[in-house]
Design a protein around this motif. Structure first.
Motif, PDB file in Angstrom:
ATOM      1  N   SER A  29     124.846  54.638  -7.591  1.00 15.19           N
ATOM      2  CA  SER A  29     124.293  53.592  -8.450  1.00 15.19           C
ATOM      3  C   SER A  29     123.668  52.504  -7.585  1.00 15.19           C
ATOM      4  O   SER A  29     124.060  52.294  -6.427  1.00 15.19           O
ATOM      5  CB  SER A  29     125.379  52.981  -9.332  1.00 15.19           C
ATOM      6  OG  SER A  29     125.943  53.949 -10.188  1.00 15.19           O
ATOM      7  N   ASN A  31     123.252  48.844  -6.304  1.00 15.08           N
ATOM      8  CA  ASN A  31     124.089  47.649  -6.196  1.00 15.08           C
ATOM      9  C   ASN A  31     123.492  46.734  -5.132  1.00 15.08           C
ATOM     10  O   ASN A  31     122.357  46.943  -4.701  1.00 15.08           O
ATOM     11  CB  ASN A  31     125.544  48.038  -5.870  1.00 15.08           C
ATOM     12  CG  ASN A  31     125.660  48.885  -4.616  1.00 15.08           C
ATOM     13  OD1 ASN A  31     124.857  48.765  -3.678  1.00 15.08           O
ATOM     14  ND2 ASN A  31     126.664  49.756  -4.571  1.00 15.08           N
ATOM     15  N   SER A  32     124.255  45.725  -4.714  1.00 15.82           N
ATOM     16  CA  SER A  32     123.726  44.768  -3.739  1.00 15.82           C
ATOM     17  C   SER A  32     123.493  45.417  -2.378  1.00 15.82           C
ATOM     18  O   SER A  32     122.755  44.889  -1.551  1.00 15.82           O
ATOM     19  CB  SER A  32     124.690  43.588  -3.577  1.00 15.82           C
ATOM     20  OG  SER A  32     125.962  44.031  -3.123  1.00 15.82           O
ATOM     21  N   ARG A  55     133.405  52.680 -13.377  1.00 15.86           N
ATOM     22  CA  ARG A  55     131.945  52.561 -13.541  1.00 15.86           C
ATOM     23  C   ARG A  55     131.159  53.470 -12.612  1.00 15.86           C
ATOM     24  O   ARG A  55     130.021  53.172 -12.236  1.00 15.86           O
ATOM     25  CB  ARG A  55     131.512  51.106 -13.390  1.00 15.86           C
ATOM     26  CG  ARG A  55     132.125  50.219 -14.472  1.00 15.86           C
ATOM     27  CD  ARG A  55     131.739  48.774 -14.359  1.00 15.86           C
ATOM     28  NE  ARG A  55     132.566  47.967 -15.234  1.00 15.86           N
ATOM     29  CZ  ARG A  55     132.746  46.666 -15.116  1.00 15.86           C
ATOM     30  NH1 ARG A  55     132.143  46.026 -14.126  1.00 15.86           N
ATOM     31  NH2 ARG A  55     133.513  46.010 -15.950  1.00 15.86           N
ATOM     32  N   VAL A  88     130.898  43.368  -0.350  1.00 19.32           N
ATOM     33  CA  VAL A  88     130.402  43.707  -1.681  1.00 19.32           C
ATOM     34  C   VAL A  88     131.211  42.947  -2.722  1.00 19.32           C
ATOM     35  O   VAL A  88     132.430  42.843  -2.611  1.00 19.32           O
ATOM     36  CB  VAL A  88     130.516  45.231  -1.933  1.00 19.32           C
ATOM     37  CG1 VAL A  88     130.153  45.571  -3.365  1.00 19.32           C
ATOM     38  CG2 VAL A  88     129.638  45.993  -0.956  1.00 19.32           C
ATOM     39  N   GLN A  89     130.528  42.412  -3.712  1.00 21.14           N
ATOM     40  CA  GLN A  89     131.197  41.747  -4.823  1.00 21.14           C
ATOM     41  C   GLN A  89     130.841  42.458  -6.118  1.00 21.14           C
ATOM     42  O   GLN A  89     129.688  42.840  -6.330  1.00 21.14           O
ATOM     43  CB  GLN A  89     130.797  40.275  -4.898  1.00 21.14           C
ATOM     44  CG  GLN A  89     131.310  39.445  -3.712  1.00 21.14           C
ATOM     45  CD  GLN A  89     130.911  37.981  -3.812  1.00 21.14           C
ATOM     46  OE1 GLN A  89     129.812  37.659  -4.247  1.00 21.14           O
ATOM     47  NE2 GLN A  89     131.803  37.105  -3.411  1.00 21.14           N
ATOM     48  N   ASP A  90     131.832  42.653  -6.979  1.00 21.15           N
ATOM     49  CA  ASP A  90     131.590  43.187  -8.311  1.00 21.15           C
ATOM     50  C   ASP A  90     132.659  42.621  -9.238  1.00 21.15           C
ATOM     51  O   ASP A  90     133.541  41.872  -8.815  1.00 21.15           O
ATOM     52  CB  ASP A  90     131.575  44.725  -8.315  1.00 21.15           C
ATOM     53  CG  ASP A  90     132.860  45.341  -7.791  1.00 21.15           C
ATOM     54  OD1 ASP A  90     133.946  44.796  -8.090  1.00 21.15           O
ATOM     55  OD2 ASP A  90     132.805  46.361  -7.086  1.00 21.15           O
ATOM     56  N   ASP A  91     132.568  42.975 -10.511  1.00 18.35           N
ATOM     57  CA  ASP A  91     133.507  42.390 -11.476  1.00 18.35           C
ATOM     58  C   ASP A  91     134.598  43.372 -11.899  1.00 18.35           C
ATOM     59  O   ASP A  91     135.260  43.178 -12.907  1.00 18.35           O
ATOM     60  CB  ASP A  91     132.774  41.849 -12.703  1.00 18.35           C
ATOM     61  CG  ASP A  91     131.895  42.897 -13.376  1.00 18.35           C
ATOM     62  OD1 ASP A  91     131.893  44.051 -12.916  1.00 18.35           O
ATOM     63  OD2 ASP A  91     131.213  42.544 -14.365  1.00 18.35           O
ATOM     64  N   THR A 207     136.032  39.359  -2.048  1.00 18.91           N
ATOM     65  CA  THR A 207     134.973  40.231  -1.526  1.00 18.91           C
ATOM     66  C   THR A 207     135.587  41.543  -1.058  1.00 18.91           C
ATOM     67  O   THR A 207     136.687  41.570  -0.497  1.00 18.91           O
ATOM     68  CB  THR A 207     134.244  39.551  -0.349  1.00 18.91           C
ATOM     69  OG1 THR A 207     133.677  38.315  -0.798  1.00 18.91           O
ATOM     70  CG2 THR A 207     133.115  40.436   0.188  1.00 18.91           C
TER      71      THR A 207
END
Length: 259
Positions: A29, A31-32, A55, A88-91, A207
């Motif tokens: 996917s 992402n950043s 996800r 990497v940051q995600d929720d 992070t």
């Protein structure tokens, strides 16, 4: 930098398979860290695509016609973000990655090992722990399997990237640090990297930081992320069930090239 991936998995059966269902997690996917320019998974049967609890892209295929061999091919182009952050940051809830699994348990020796190298929780000490794990478990192929647990790999003192990742995750969770298993690919300049890869991300200061124990890489410059989970079984590229087929054999070819 753009990377091209060609991942072929070939299955052969001693008898006809009447029908089967395959669960495939081979689709990265955006992402950043990366931008997926093109990706396709070629596999026979009726397809359904959805996201799993973490996800990850989850492709389910159902094959109703008899067969004796099957090929799954994943191909695509992924562009690395040259200005990506170091972590990497995600929720996703990090507490999901504190859950125990059979593959990522710790015994007394592993707990003592982790305490020795991480007297205080910070990234520098986790890098020291990762270095020590590789020294304790040198990379040796064909000595473990997907069923080898972190405890078994630590006791055997040999393994591959999957084993390094399970041991690192087990020790991080013992220390109270959320840690997750990452499946994907690694680009090695001037050669095709002939295997898919696995590494760990540990959660510090909101992070996710990379800990690639097998290669001692702590910034994911040439890593293509495909899926994350608590252990290998959450991100296994192909899992499935089948009706008959006799004995199964499989071989896989992976190429990662700059383009």
């Amino acid at each position: 930098m753009k990377l091209m991936v060609n991942h072929q998995t070939h299955y052969f059966y001693s008898d006809l398979v009447n029908s089967s269902i395959q669960y495939i997690k081979m689709t990265p996917s955006t992402n950043s860290h990366q931008c997926v320019k093109h990706w396709d998974v070629s596999v026979p049967g009726v397809r359904e695509m959805k996201l799993d609890a973490f996800r990850n892209v989850w492709l389910t295929t159902t094959q109703r016609k008899p067969y004796q061999q099957m090929t799954i091919m994943a191909q695509g182009i992924v562009e690395m973000n040259p200005n990506k952050p170091e972590g990497v940051q995600d929720d996703l809830n990090p507490n999901l990655f504190l859950q125990p699994t059979l593959s990522t348990m710790c015994d007394t020796d592993m707990k003592s090992f982790a305490d020795c190298y991480v007297p205080r929780i910070n990234r520098a000490n986790l890098i020291r722990l990762s270095e020590a794990i590789l020294e304790h478990i040198p990379y040796v192929s064909n000595q473990t399997s997907v069923h080898t647990s972190a405890i078994e790999a630590f006791q055997r003192r040999q393994g591959v990237c999957q084993d390094h990742s399970h041991v690192m995750i087990a020790m991080c969770k013992y220390l109270g640090i959320p840690a997750r298993y990452v499946s994907g690919y690694l680009y090695v300049p001037h050669m095709a990297h002939l295997a898919s890869h696995a590494w760990v991300e540990a959660y510090l200061d909101d992070t996710w930081y990379c800990f690639d124990t097998s290669n001692q890489l702590f910034t994911p410059q040439s890593h293509i992320y495909v899926a994350v989970g608590r252990d290998y079984w959450d991100v296994a590229p192909v899992r499935g069930v089948r009706d008959k087929g006799g004995v199964e054999s499989m071989n896989s070819i992976v190429q990662v090239l700059g383009c």
